[in-house]
Design a protein around this motif. Structure first.
Motif, PDB file in Angstrom:
ATOM      1  N   ALA A 116      24.762   7.720 -15.578  1.00 36.07           N
ATOM      2  CA  ALA A 116      23.396   7.663 -15.048  1.00 36.07           C
ATOM      3  C   ALA A 116      23.253   6.475 -14.094  1.00 36.07           C
ATOM      4  O   ALA A 116      23.842   5.419 -14.311  1.00 36.07           O
ATOM      5  N   GLN A 117      22.458   6.671 -13.055  1.00 35.37           N
ATOM      6  CA  GLN A 117      22.182   5.631 -12.063  1.00 35.37           C
ATOM      7  C   GLN A 117      20.676   5.359 -12.051  1.00 35.37           C
ATOM      8  O   GLN A 117      19.879   6.185 -12.482  1.00 35.37           O
ATOM      9  N   LYS A 118      20.294   4.226 -11.515  1.00 33.40           N
ATOM     10  CA  LYS A 118      18.886   3.824 -11.526  1.00 33.40           C
ATOM     11  C   LYS A 118      18.081   4.494 -10.422  1.00 33.40           C
ATOM     12  O   LYS A 118      18.564   4.696  -9.322  1.00 33.40           O
ATOM     13  N   LEU A 119      16.833   4.815 -10.772  1.00 37.99           N
ATOM     14  CA  LEU A 119      15.831   5.298  -9.823  1.00 37.99           C
ATOM     15  C   LEU A 119      14.611   4.415 -10.055  1.00 37.99           C
ATOM     16  O   LEU A 119      14.177   4.250 -11.196  1.00 37.99           O
ATOM     17  N   CYS A 120      14.085   3.831  -9.001  1.00 38.58           N
ATOM     18  CA  CYS A 120      12.934   2.933  -9.129  1.00 38.58           C
ATOM     19  C   CYS A 120      11.830   3.420  -8.190  1.00 38.58           C
ATOM     20  O   CYS A 120      12.069   3.607  -6.995  1.00 38.58           O
ATOM     21  N   ILE A 121      10.652   3.631  -8.755  1.00 40.09           N
ATOM     22  CA  ILE A 121       9.500   4.034  -7.947  1.00 40.09           C
ATOM     23  C   ILE A 121       8.435   2.958  -8.119  1.00 40.09           C
ATOM     24  O   ILE A 121       7.958   2.722  -9.227  1.00 40.09           O
ATOM     25  N   SER A 122       8.103   2.288  -7.032  1.00 42.85           N
ATOM     26  CA  SER A 122       7.050   1.274  -7.032  1.00 42.85           C
ATOM     27  C   SER A 122       5.837   1.879  -6.350  1.00 42.85           C
ATOM     28  O   SER A 122       5.869   2.138  -5.148  1.00 42.85           O
ATOM     29  N   THR A 157       0.826  -1.209   0.000  1.00 45.14           N
ATOM     30  CA  THR A 157       0.000   0.000   0.000  1.00 45.14           C
ATOM     31  C   THR A 157       0.853   1.248   0.000  1.00 45.14           C
ATOM     32  O   THR A 157       0.391   2.324  -0.331  1.00 45.14           O
ATOM     33  N   GLU A 158       2.110   1.139   0.378  1.00 36.49           N
ATOM     34  CA  GLU A 158       3.004   2.286   0.474  1.00 36.49           C
ATOM     35  C   GLU A 158       3.851   2.379  -0.794  1.00 36.49           C
ATOM     36  O   GLU A 158       4.329   1.385  -1.300  1.00 36.49           O
ATOM     37  N   THR A 159       4.042   3.592  -1.277  1.00 36.47           N
ATOM     38  CA  THR A 159       4.899   3.815  -2.435  1.00 36.47           C
ATOM     39  C   THR A 159       6.354   3.745  -1.994  1.00 36.47           C
ATOM     40  O   THR A 159       6.737   4.335  -0.996  1.00 36.47           O
ATOM     41  N   ASP A 160       7.147   2.993  -2.744  1.00 38.82           N
ATOM     42  CA  ASP A 160       8.552   2.776  -2.419  1.00 38.82           C
ATOM     43  C   ASP A 160       9.427   3.495  -3.440  1.00 38.82           C
ATOM     44  O   ASP A 160       9.220   3.348  -4.648  1.00 38.82           O
ATOM     45  N   VAL A 161      10.387   4.275  -2.976  1.00 37.19           N
ATOM     46  CA  VAL A 161      11.326   4.994  -3.841  1.00 37.19           C
ATOM     47  C   VAL A 161      12.722   4.471  -3.535  1.00 37.19           C
ATOM     48  O   VAL A 161      13.161   4.519  -2.393  1.00 37.19           O
ATOM     49  N   GLN A 162      13.386   3.949  -4.560  1.00 34.95           N
ATOM     50  CA  GLN A 162      14.745   3.437  -4.388  1.00 34.95           C
ATOM     51  C   GLN A 162      15.697   4.254  -5.252  1.00 34.95           C
ATOM     52  O   GLN A 162      15.556   4.282  -6.470  1.00 34.95           O
ATOM     53  N   GLN A 197      -3.625  -2.830 -10.648  1.00 38.97           N
ATOM     54  CA  GLN A 197      -2.302  -3.447 -10.570  1.00 38.97           C
ATOM     55  C   GLN A 197      -1.343  -2.427  -9.984  1.00 38.97           C
ATOM     56  O   GLN A 197      -1.608  -1.232 -10.011  1.00 38.97           O
ATOM     57  N   ARG A 198      -0.243  -2.898  -9.445  1.00 37.40           N
ATOM     58  CA  ARG A 198       0.766  -1.973  -8.916  1.00 37.40           C
ATOM     59  C   ARG A 198       1.645  -1.534 -10.067  1.00 37.40           C
ATOM     60  O   ARG A 198       2.138  -2.341 -10.833  1.00 37.40           O
ATOM     61  N   TRP A 199       1.854  -0.244 -10.192  1.00 41.14           N
ATOM     62  CA  TRP A 199       2.682   0.309 -11.256  1.00 41.14           C
ATOM     63  C   TRP A 199       4.092   0.550 -10.745  1.00 41.14           C
ATOM     64  O   TRP A 199       4.292   0.900  -9.591  1.00 41.14           O
ATOM     65  N   GLN A 200       5.051   0.368 -11.627  1.00 37.02           N
ATOM     66  CA  GLN A 200       6.449   0.606 -11.279  1.00 37.02           C
ATOM     67  C   GLN A 200       7.073   1.451 -12.382  1.00 37.02           C
ATOM     68  O   GLN A 200       6.808   1.250 -13.565  1.00 37.02           O
ATOM     69  N   TRP A 201       7.887   2.403 -11.974  1.00 40.21           N
ATOM     70  CA  TRP A 201       8.551   3.309 -12.918  1.00 40.21           C
ATOM     71  C   TRP A 201      10.047   3.193 -12.702  1.00 40.21           C
ATOM     72  O   TRP A 201      10.535   3.340 -11.589  1.00 40.21           O
ATOM     73  N   LEU A 202      10.768   2.883 -13.782  1.00 39.11           N
ATOM     74  CA  LEU A 202      12.222   2.797 -13.741  1.00 39.11           C
ATOM     75  C   LEU A 202      12.785   3.941 -14.561  1.00 39.11           C
ATOM     76  O   LEU A 202      12.349   4.178 -15.684  1.00 39.11           O
ATOM     77  N   ALA A 203      13.749   4.634 -14.009  1.00 39.42           N
ATOM     78  CA  ALA A 203      14.343   5.780 -14.708  1.00 39.42           C
ATOM     79  C   ALA A 203      15.833   5.814 -14.429  1.00 39.42           C
ATOM     80  O   ALA A 203      16.355   5.050 -13.616  1.00 39.42           O
ATOM     81  N   SER A 204      16.501   6.708 -15.123  1.00 39.94           N
ATOM     82  CA  SER A 204      17.920   6.946 -14.894  1.00 39.94           C
ATOM     83  C   SER A 204      18.087   8.376 -14.417  1.00 39.94           C
ATOM     84  O   SER A 204      17.438   9.287 -14.929  1.00 39.94           O
TER      85      SER A 204
END
Length: 188
Positions: A88-94, A4-9, A73-80
């Motif tokens: 560039a490094q990875k940024l992941c937002i679930s 239920t919580e949005t996760d930012v990595q 559905q749970r959406w996930q966004w992958l970016a640099s």
């Protein structure tokens, strides 16, 4: 159990590069060994995650309230993320379930309404090309070719491009005189 919580990595090298830029030291993850984790680094990483999460929540707030029965559905966004001239490094937002439902509500509002019955939806067009073989031969070999000549080849996995982007490899199989692609694998 749905999240239920949005996760930012945020990748650690991104945090270290930001700290280096802010505090005036050099850090290149390709050359430098990462230093031990400090309280300052943890605080900055948490602040970055909070800032990304807050910006996301502000943007999704325009969706309004979400129905309690909304199933999504749970959406996930992958970016640099690039800091200065560094790689560039990875940024992941679930997105959590609530934020995913809000995102879908926003998307649905932006879609033009369908006119019922007048138009059939057109199929999605995808350009699929498979490169079965590449062979380099000399000009002398080409000059010696004549009708009935045979070029020996070794057929390996074919590279498959979707809309011009090489995405897959596949085995080539023959069945009833036709070539088929099978056993697809993604390219890494």
């Amino acid at each position: 159990m749905p999240q239920t919580e949005t996760d930012v990595q945020i990748a650690r090298p991104t945090v270290l590069q930001l700290m280096a830029a802010r505090y005036g030291f050099d850090f290149d993850p390709a050359q430098d060994e990462a230093p031990a984790v400090t309280c300052t680094e943890e605080r900055i990483a948490a602040a970055l995650q909070t800032a990304v999460r807050s910006a996301l929540e502000e943007m999704l707030a325009g969706a309004g309230p979400v129905a309690a029965t909304a199933v999504t559905q749970r959406w996930q966004w992958l970016a640099s993320v690039r800091v200065g001239e560094h790689a560039a490094q990875k940024l992941c937002i679930s997105l959590g379930t609530t934020h995913s439902a809000q995102l879908e509500q926003l998307i649905n509002r932006q879609r033009p309404p369908l006119r019922p019955g007048k138009h059939k939806p057109e199929p999605l067009r995808i350009d699929l090309r498979a490169l079965l073989l590449e062979k380099t031969v000399t000009a002398a070999d080409i000059q010696q070719l004549h009708v009935g000549s045979v070029l020996p080849i070794h057929l390996e996995r074919a590279r498959v491009a979707l809309n011009g982007q090489a995405m897959l490899t596949a085995s080539v199989a023959e069945h009833q005189g036709k070539l088929h692609l099978t056993a697809f694998e993604t390219l890494e």
